[in-house]
Design a protein around this motif. Sequence first.
Motif, PDB file in Angstrom:
ATOM      1  N   LYS A  76     -84.474 -15.232  30.197  1.00  0.00           N
ATOM      2  CA  LYS A  76     -85.664 -14.316  30.867  1.00  0.00           C
ATOM      3  C   LYS A  76     -86.209 -13.766  30.680  1.00  0.00           C
ATOM      4  CE  LYS A  76     -85.893 -19.072  32.605  1.00  0.00           C
ATOM      5  NZ  LYS A  76     -84.391 -19.537  32.042  1.00  0.00           N
ATOM      6  N   LEU A  77     -87.527 -12.913  30.375  1.00  0.00           N
ATOM      7  CA  LEU A  77     -88.630 -11.842  30.667  1.00  0.00           C
ATOM      8  C   LEU A  77     -89.013 -11.711  32.072  1.00  0.00           C
ATOM      9  CD1 LEU A  77     -88.998  -9.623  28.872  1.00  0.00           C
ATOM     10  CD2 LEU A  77     -90.846 -10.254  28.026  1.00  0.00           C
ATOM     11  N   TYR A  78     -88.704 -10.853  32.642  1.00  0.00           N
ATOM     12  CA  TYR A  78     -89.620 -10.611  33.444  1.00  0.00           C
ATOM     13  C   TYR A  78     -90.992  -9.665  33.645  1.00  0.00           C
ATOM     14  CZ  TYR A  78     -86.103 -13.761  35.658  1.00  0.00           C
ATOM     15  OH  TYR A  78     -85.028 -14.041  36.042  1.00  0.00           O
ATOM     16  N   LEU A  79     -91.917  -9.749  33.937  1.00  0.00           N
ATOM     17  CA  LEU A  79     -93.337  -8.382  33.395  1.00  0.00           C
ATOM     18  C   LEU A  79     -94.196  -8.605  34.439  1.00  0.00           C
ATOM     19  CD1 LEU A  79     -94.592  -7.381  30.696  1.00  0.00           C
ATOM     20  CD2 LEU A  79     -95.362  -9.878  30.104  1.00  0.00           C
ATOM     21  N   ALA A  80     -94.243  -7.308  34.183  1.00  0.00           N
ATOM     22  CA  ALA A  80     -95.572  -6.186  35.201  1.00  0.00           C
ATOM     23  C   ALA A  80     -96.476  -6.657  34.465  1.00  0.00           C
ATOM     24  CB  ALA A  80     -94.975  -5.077  35.909  1.00  0.00           C
ATOM     25  N   VAL A  81     -98.057  -7.760  35.001  1.00  0.00           N
ATOM     26  CA  VAL A  81     -98.804  -7.243  34.589  1.00  0.00           C
ATOM     27  C   VAL A  81    -100.441  -7.694  35.811  1.00  0.00           C
ATOM     28  CG1 VAL A  81     -99.107 -10.266  34.446  1.00  0.00           C
ATOM     29  CG2 VAL A  81    -100.546  -8.666  33.024  1.00  0.00           C
ATOM     30  N   GLY A  82    -101.129  -6.610  36.110  1.00  0.00           N
ATOM     31  CA  GLY A  82    -102.288  -6.612  36.693  1.00  0.00           C
ATOM     32  C   GLY A  82    -100.913  -6.369  38.486  1.00  0.00           C
ATOM     33  N   ASP A  83    -101.468  -7.442  39.101  1.00  0.00           N
ATOM     34  CA  ASP A  83    -100.482  -8.306  40.789  1.00  0.00           C
ATOM     35  C   ASP A  83     -99.837  -8.408  40.608  1.00  0.00           C
ATOM     36  OD1 ASP A  83    -102.459 -10.160  39.646  1.00  0.00           O
ATOM     37  OD2 ASP A  83    -103.510  -9.739  42.268  1.00  0.00           O
ATOM     38  N   HIS A  84     -99.192  -8.716  39.583  1.00  0.00           N
ATOM     39  CA  HIS A  84     -98.250 -10.162  39.498  1.00  0.00           C
ATOM     40  C   HIS A  84     -97.119  -9.684  38.641  1.00  0.00           C
ATOM     41  CE1 HIS A  84    -101.325 -12.975  39.713  1.00  0.00           C
ATOM     42  NE2 HIS A  84    -100.637 -14.276  40.500  1.00  0.00           N
ATOM     43  N   VAL A  85     -96.334 -10.666  39.183  1.00  0.00           N
ATOM     44  CA  VAL A  85     -94.633 -10.389  37.826  1.00  0.00           C
ATOM     45  C   VAL A  85     -94.788 -11.642  37.260  1.00  0.00           C
ATOM     46  CG1 VAL A  85     -92.031 -10.428  38.420  1.00  0.00           C
ATOM     47  CG2 VAL A  85     -93.263  -8.526  39.213  1.00  0.00           C
ATOM     48  N   VAL A  86     -94.476 -11.389  36.693  1.00  0.00           N
ATOM     49  CA  VAL A  86     -94.514 -13.523  35.680  1.00  0.00           C
ATOM     50  C   VAL A  86     -92.960 -13.322  35.032  1.00  0.00           C
ATOM     51  CG1 VAL A  86     -96.436 -13.411  35.631  1.00  0.00           C
ATOM     52  CG2 VAL A  86     -95.168 -12.526  33.061  1.00  0.00           C
ATOM     53  N   CYS A  87     -92.561 -14.509  35.216  1.00  0.00           N
ATOM     54  CA  CYS A  87     -91.084 -14.966  33.941  1.00  0.00           C
ATOM     55  C   CYS A  87     -91.403 -15.904  32.854  1.00  0.00           C
ATOM     56  CB  CYS A  87     -89.203 -15.485  34.951  1.00  0.00           C
ATOM     57  SG  CYS A  87     -88.581 -16.248  34.525  1.00  0.00           S
ATOM     58  N   LEU A  88     -91.517 -15.166  32.241  1.00  0.00           N
ATOM     59  CA  LEU A  88     -91.322 -16.081  30.681  1.00  0.00           C
ATOM     60  C   LEU A  88     -89.749 -16.487  30.477  1.00  0.00           C
ATOM     61  CD1 LEU A  88     -93.438 -13.533  29.344  1.00  0.00           C
ATOM     62  CD2 LEU A  88     -94.478 -15.983  30.369  1.00  0.00           C
ATOM     63  N   SER A  89     -89.698 -17.316  30.015  1.00  0.00           N
ATOM     64  CA  SER A  89     -88.392 -18.163  29.066  1.00  0.00           C
ATOM     65  C   SER A  89     -88.397 -17.795  27.424  1.00  0.00           C
ATOM     66  CB  SER A  89     -88.994 -19.811  28.324  1.00  0.00           C
ATOM     67  OG  SER A  89     -87.324 -20.468  28.044  1.00  0.00           O
ATOM     68  N   LEU A  90     -87.447 -16.492  27.186  1.00  0.00           N
ATOM     69  CA  LEU A  90     -87.700 -16.572  25.456  1.00  0.00           C
ATOM     70  C   LEU A  90     -86.763 -17.633  24.560  1.00  0.00           C
ATOM     71  CD1 LEU A  90     -86.170 -12.288  26.508  1.00  0.00           C
ATOM     72  CD2 LEU A  90     -88.807 -13.597  25.424  1.00  0.00           C
ATOM     73  N   ASP A  91     -86.247 -18.288  25.299  1.00  0.00           N
ATOM     74  CA  ASP A  91     -86.274 -19.663  24.318  1.00  0.00           C
ATOM     75  C   ASP A  91     -86.712 -20.284  24.284  1.00  0.00           C
ATOM     76  OD1 ASP A  91     -83.136 -18.710  24.564  1.00  0.00           O
ATOM     77  OD2 ASP A  91     -82.314 -20.777  26.454  1.00  0.00           O
ATOM     78  N   PHE A  92     -86.638 -21.398  23.017  1.00  0.00           N
ATOM     79  CA  PHE A  92     -88.339 -21.340  22.722  1.00  0.00           C
ATOM     80  C   PHE A  92     -87.264 -23.343  23.241  1.00  0.00           C
ATOM     81  CE2 PHE A  92     -90.119 -25.205  19.233  1.00  0.00           C
ATOM     82  CZ  PHE A  92     -91.681 -23.705  19.365  1.00  0.00           C
ATOM     83  N   PRO A  93     -89.173 -24.193  24.009  1.00  0.00           N
ATOM     84  CA  PRO A  93     -90.097 -23.702  23.449  1.00  0.00           C
ATOM     85  C   PRO A  93     -90.511 -22.263  24.838  1.00  0.00           C
ATOM     86  CG  PRO A  93     -90.065 -25.708  24.427  1.00  0.00           C
ATOM     87  CD  PRO A  93     -88.866 -25.017  24.178  1.00  0.00           C
ATOM     88  N   HIS A  94     -91.413 -21.497  23.981  1.00  0.00           N
ATOM     89  CA  HIS A  94     -91.857 -19.984  24.792  1.00  0.00           C
ATOM     90  C   HIS A  94     -92.528 -20.861  26.181  1.00  0.00           C
ATOM     91  CE1 HIS A  94     -89.471 -17.752  22.508  1.00  0.00           C
ATOM     92  NE2 HIS A  94     -90.755 -18.546  21.759  1.00  0.00           N
ATOM     93  N   ARG A  95     -92.826 -20.721  27.356  1.00  0.00           N
ATOM     94  CA  ARG A  95     -92.928 -21.259  28.139  1.00  0.00           C
ATOM     95  C   ARG A  95     -93.107 -19.995  29.782  1.00  0.00           C
ATOM     96  NH1 ARG A  95     -89.999 -22.793  32.126  1.00  0.00           N
ATOM     97  NH2 ARG A  95     -87.842 -23.361  31.420  1.00  0.00           N
ATOM     98  N   LEU A  96     -94.300 -20.244  30.410  1.00  0.00           N
ATOM     99  CA  LEU A  96     -94.382 -19.291  31.985  1.00  0.00           C
ATOM    100  C   LEU A  96     -93.329 -20.665  32.571  1.00  0.00           C
ATOM    101  CD1 LEU A  96     -96.099 -17.209  33.820  1.00  0.00           C
ATOM    102  CD2 LEU A  96     -97.326 -19.177  34.015  1.00  0.00           C
ATOM    103  N   VAL A  97     -92.291 -19.816  33.085  1.00  0.00           N
ATOM    104  CA  VAL A  97     -91.673 -19.978  34.637  1.00  0.00           C
ATOM    105  C   VAL A  97     -92.276 -20.086  35.235  1.00  0.00           C
ATOM    106  CG1 VAL A  97     -89.390 -19.941  34.614  1.00  0.00           C
ATOM    107  CG2 VAL A  97     -89.067 -19.597  32.917  1.00  0.00           C
ATOM    108  N   TRP A  98     -92.677 -19.122  36.039  1.00  0.00           N
ATOM    109  CA  TRP A  98     -93.015 -18.743  37.472  1.00  0.00           C
ATOM    110  C   TRP A  98     -93.485 -17.210  37.625  1.00  0.00           C
ATOM    111  CZ3 TRP A  98     -91.761 -14.455  39.026  1.00  0.00           C
ATOM    112  CH2 TRP A  98     -90.252 -13.864  38.821  1.00  0.00           C
ATOM    113  N   ALA A  99     -94.920 -17.286  38.598  1.00  0.00           N
ATOM    114  CA  ALA A  99     -95.914 -16.578  38.017  1.00  0.00           C
ATOM    115  C   ALA A  99     -95.675 -16.096  39.861  1.00  0.00           C
ATOM    116  CB  ALA A  99     -97.422 -16.448  37.950  1.00  0.00           C
TER     117      ALA A  99
END
Length: 178
Positions: A76-99
Motif C-alpha cells: 500500500k501507498l499512503y499519499l498526502a494530497v490537498g486536504d486528504h490522505v489516500v491509500c492506493l494499492s500497489l498490486d495490480f490492478p492498481h486502485r484507490l483503497v480509501w480516501a
Amino acid sequence: MQIHTQSGPVRIVNEPAYSFGSHDNVRTYPLEVRLSDGTLTSVHAVELNGLGVVVVGARGGCSAVHEHSAVAIKDKLYLAVGDHVVCLSLDFPHRLVWATQVDTATCFGIFWEGKRAALISHGELEIVRLTPQGDVIWSASGADVFSEGFSLLSDCIEVVDFNRTTYRLDYTTGEAIV
C-alpha cells in the motif's frame, strides 16, 4: 520524491497542469482519482516501475510533493494530497483503497510510526492519527497553524505552531502531554 517498495520503485510527482478526463495531458494515467468537485488545488501522480499508474486531485490548500508526501507499507501507498490522505494499492490492478479528509485546510505530510502501527497526518490545522484502513482514531488542533515543526518522538508527537508554541501529543489518545 522516490520510495523503494516491495512492488518496485515508486515516484510521486506534482501534476499541477493535469486536466482530469482530457486527452491533451502531457502524461496520462490509467486511473484518475478526483477527490473533490470544483477546482482542484493539488494534483499528484504515482509512477511504479517507471510507468504512470494513478493521478489524484484534491481541494484544500495547495500541497507540493516532498519527502513526507507518501509512505509505503507492504503493498500500500499512503499519499498526502490537498486536504486528504489516500491509500492506493500497489498490486495490480492498481486502485484507490480509501480516501480520508484529514484537515480543513491542507495536509503537509503523512508519517508512519511502526511500533504503534500508526499513520500520522501532519495537517495545517489538525494532527490526525489514522488506522491503516483509513479510520480516524483521533484529531488534535492548536491555537494556530502547525507550520513550524513536526517530529515523531519515541514517547509522543511534537508539533510547533506559527506562534512557536510546542505541543506534545500522546500517540494513543492525541491528548496534550503536559
